[in-house]
Design an enzyme around this catalytic site. Structure first.
Site, mmCIF file in Angstrom:
data_model
loop_
_atom_site.group_PDB
_atom_site.id
_atom_site.type_symbol
_atom_site.label_atom_id
_atom_site.label_comp_id
_atom_site.label_asym_id
_atom_site.label_seq_id
_atom_site.Cartn_x
_atom_site.Cartn_y
_atom_site.Cartn_z
ATOM 1 N N LYS A 204 -13.698 0.741 -9.642
ATOM 2 C CA LYS A 204 -14.813 1.694 -9.632
ATOM 3 C C LYS A 204 -15.448 1.785 -11.013
ATOM 4 O O LYS A 204 -16.661 1.750 -11.158
ATOM 5 C CB LYS A 204 -14.321 3.066 -9.172
ATOM 6 N N GLU A 210 -5.488 -3.056 -15.776
ATOM 7 C CA GLU A 210 -4.863 -4.206 -15.137
ATOM 8 C C GLU A 210 -5.916 -5.131 -14.522
ATOM 9 O O GLU A 210 -5.861 -6.363 -14.655
ATOM 10 C CB GLU A 210 -3.883 -3.739 -14.050
ATOM 11 N N GLY A 265 -9.245 5.715 -3.621
ATOM 12 C CA GLY A 265 -8.818 4.328 -3.522
ATOM 13 C C GLY A 265 -7.880 4.069 -2.366
ATOM 14 O O GLY A 265 -7.981 3.049 -1.665
ATOM 15 N N ARG A 266 -6.958 4.997 -2.112
ATOM 16 C CA ARG A 266 -5.971 4.780 -1.053
ATOM 17 C C ARG A 266 -6.566 4.940 0.340
ATOM 18 O O ARG A 266 -5.901 4.659 1.342
ATOM 19 C CB ARG A 266 -4.784 5.728 -1.251
ATOM 20 N N GLU A 351 0.927 9.553 -3.330
ATOM 21 C CA GLU A 351 -0.152 9.893 -4.248
ATOM 22 C C GLU A 351 -0.956 11.070 -3.705
ATOM 23 O O GLU A 351 -1.495 11.866 -4.471
ATOM 24 C CB GLU A 351 -1.060 8.677 -4.477
ATOM 25 N N HIS A 382 20.347 -5.525 7.515
ATOM 26 C CA HIS A 382 21.378 -6.192 6.727
ATOM 27 C C HIS A 382 21.373 -5.722 5.277
ATOM 28 O O HIS A 382 21.935 -6.392 4.409
ATOM 29 C CB HIS A 382 21.200 -7.706 6.818
ATOM 30 N N LYS A 510 -2.013 6.762 -18.184
ATOM 31 C CA LYS A 510 -3.085 5.887 -18.666
ATOM 32 C C LYS A 510 -3.468 6.250 -20.103
ATOM 33 O O LYS A 510 -3.668 5.373 -20.952
ATOM 34 C CB LYS A 510 -4.307 6.010 -17.756
#
Length: 544
Positions: A204, A210, A265-266, A351, A382, A510
């Site tokens: 955005k 990153e 975002g999510r 979040e 397992h 951040k």
């Protein structure tokens, strides 16, 4: 203005608490045996999905008490406000309009919907152009691979959808890079050719550390292969609100699609963030994905609370987190294509509802969002299913099961289905010490050995679980499934009295990250830090 009531202040809270205490010694297996209608009465259908919650430690009185709690929390009004575009994100004064992204019309939100329609049109144009082989790189070669560079919601949703809908893929391969660890991008690019690769930069602000770091490396990789600045638009598009930063990078406004403040975002896979999905599965299938979510939206908006699938799933979450002290929730998709679903749901739920203050900023005195985890069945059988069956932690579980397979391997799928249903039943019925002893004696053990070993084989059962089924995993049912969990998350946030649409908890890390980078660079203006951090920075510097 007085603070809004929170969960523990609602009139029915003590009623539910008392009901939970009375059921802690109850047996779900016995409930199923006594009530022949339970399996039917505790099953809901919506948008191609079926929810069987008959194996939950819940009776009709408890369900009624939880529904009363939802009414007292004004959940029906909150649902209306969500779809009307009210500013439910009160800390940022924004609406949460993710449902508009898959809607067929905008209703009262005509201006915002016009923007959605315009973005969809450009997404379709690009997806068709790529799948038709009409998008050419700097050498004139056809683009065959797309790399989505994003993180968080700009990665988890598109990655999940692309992987889950592999049987619907077209002519373009889509890849995903999120981690700033250089190995992530390097390993992705090893088998790609620059002249046939297109990058989608999802940020955005166009400043997400990153994403920007990986994008700069990708740009250098492209230039090293022979591309010049004028070629970048053939190999880079952006999903961003910062057109100037994108232009400074080398991506023109014509190659940018919008990200809106009213979509977190999510919740954004339905937007232009889903461009890589639309490319991977083709536009028609992407529209089917949107339609499946829209069908769940309609159910959520119109169904009464007692028949409302997201509401019931939310009340179960409240039931176990706040009245049984369950600090976690397990999601087990019995379809390998859905192996990224727990990762996606971790961000969506944790979040959104990992909050310690109410919407009014008051500290709350009860638990909110549980830790969500899981893996694809049968892998977990397992590894961690031991804890689910015999551990001391209460782990409410969702099994997710497509009843058919796209593979054509019916016998193998039959065994997968059997494993899923067996795990659900085992969690419910368990095995008593006497049953374990009898089993050991049947195996030929002597009585002393059987008595000694029986406690180790016993399982308490009564482990709450639901089973969500669908005929098959299609764009529609996947869309409905993701929307189901979105709405469940929203309902739980309403009941807990928190804002499910902000995420201030990620901001401080951040900010301190910028300070640590300054310290690593020897910039004295960033001042000092705690001795432990400074020691680790010196340790890093010594290795450079």
């Amino acid at each position: 203005m007085p603070a809004s009531p929170v969960l523990s202040q609602l009139p029915s809270y003590e009623v539910v608490k008392t009901k939970a205490q009375s059921l802690k010694g109850a047996s779900v297996a016995e409930m199923l045996e006594r009530d022949t209608n339970r399996a039917t009465d505790y099953t809901l259908s919506a948008a191609g999905l079926q929810l069987d919650y008959s194996k939950q430690l819940l009776d009709r009185d408890a369900r009624d008490a939880l529904l009363a709690l939802a009414e007292e929390a004004t959940l029906p009004a909150a649902i209306t406000k969500l779809f009307n575009g009210d500013k439910l994100n009160n800390t940022e004064q924004r609406p949460a309009l993710h449902t508009l992204l898959r809607a067929a019309d905008g209703g009262a939100l005509a201006a915002e919907f016009a923007e959605v329609v315009a973005a969809r049109g450009r997404m379709r144009q690009w997806a068709d152009q790529l799948n038709n082989g009409d998008w050419l790189g700097f050498s004139g070669a056809v683009i065959t691979d797309v790399v989505n560079i994003g993180i968080g919601g700009s990665d988890l949703g598109p990655r999940l959808v692309t992987q889950a809908l592999r049987p619907f893929h077209g002519n373009v391969a889509c890849h995903y890079v999120a981690n700033v660890d250089p190995a992530d991008l390097q390993n992705t690019l090893l088998n790609l050719q620059a002249e046939t690769t297109l990058f989608i930069v999802c940020s955005k602000s166009f400043r997400t550390e990153e994403t920007l770091t990986n994008s700069l490396v990708a740009r250098e990789w492209m230039k090293n292969a022979g591309a010049v600045d004028a070629d970048l638009d053939k190999h880079f598009v952006a999903i961003t609100s910062n057109l100037q930063a994108a232009a400074d990078f080398g991506i023109s406004p014509d190659n940018c699609l919008p990200m809106w403040d009213w979509v977190g975002g999510r919740y954004s896979v339905w937007s232009a963030i889903g461009l890589s999905c639309a490319i991977a599965i083709g536009w028609d299938n992407f529209e089917r994905f949107l339609a499946g979510a829209a069908a769940m939206d309609e159910h959520f908006k119109s169904a009464p609370l007692e028949q409302n699938m997201p509401v019931i799933m939310s009340l179960l979450e409240i039931w176990y987190v706040n009245f049984f002290d369950a600090g976690n929730h397990v999601v087990l998709p019995y379809d390998n294509s859905l192996q990224k679903l727990p990762d996606f749901l971790q961000q969506l739920t944790m979040e959104s509802n990992g909050k310690r203050v109410s919407k009014d900023g008051q500290l709350i005195d009860y638990n909110t969002g549980p830790v969500l985890w899981g893996s694809a069945g049968t892998m977990g059988q397992h590894s961690f299913h031991q804890l689910l069956h015999q551990g001391t932690q209460l782990c409410p579980t969702d099994f997710i099961l497509p009843l058919t397979t796209h593979t054509g391997m019916a016998e193998q799928h039959r065994r997968l289905v059997a494993n899923c249903l067996a795990q659900s039943r085992t969690m419910t019925v368990g095995r008593s010490v006497d049953e374990a002893r009898a089993s050991l004696l049947e195996r030929g053990l002597d009585e002393t050995s059987a008595n000694d070993l029986a406690p180790h084989l016993a399982m308490p059962g009564n482990r709450p679980n639901s089973v969500i089924t669908m005929t098959s995993l299609t764009p529609e049912t996947l869309g409905a499934l993701l929307a189901l969990y979105e709405h469940r998350t929203f309902c739980s946030g309403v009941l807990w009295g928190v804002n499910s649409f902000d995420q201030w908890g990620v901001e401080l890390g951040k900010e301190i990250g910028v300070q640590v980078l300054g310290l690593m660079s020897g910039d004295a203006s960033f001042g000092s830090m705690d001795p432990a951090t400074e020691r680790l920075v010196r340790e890093w510097q010594a290795e450079q």
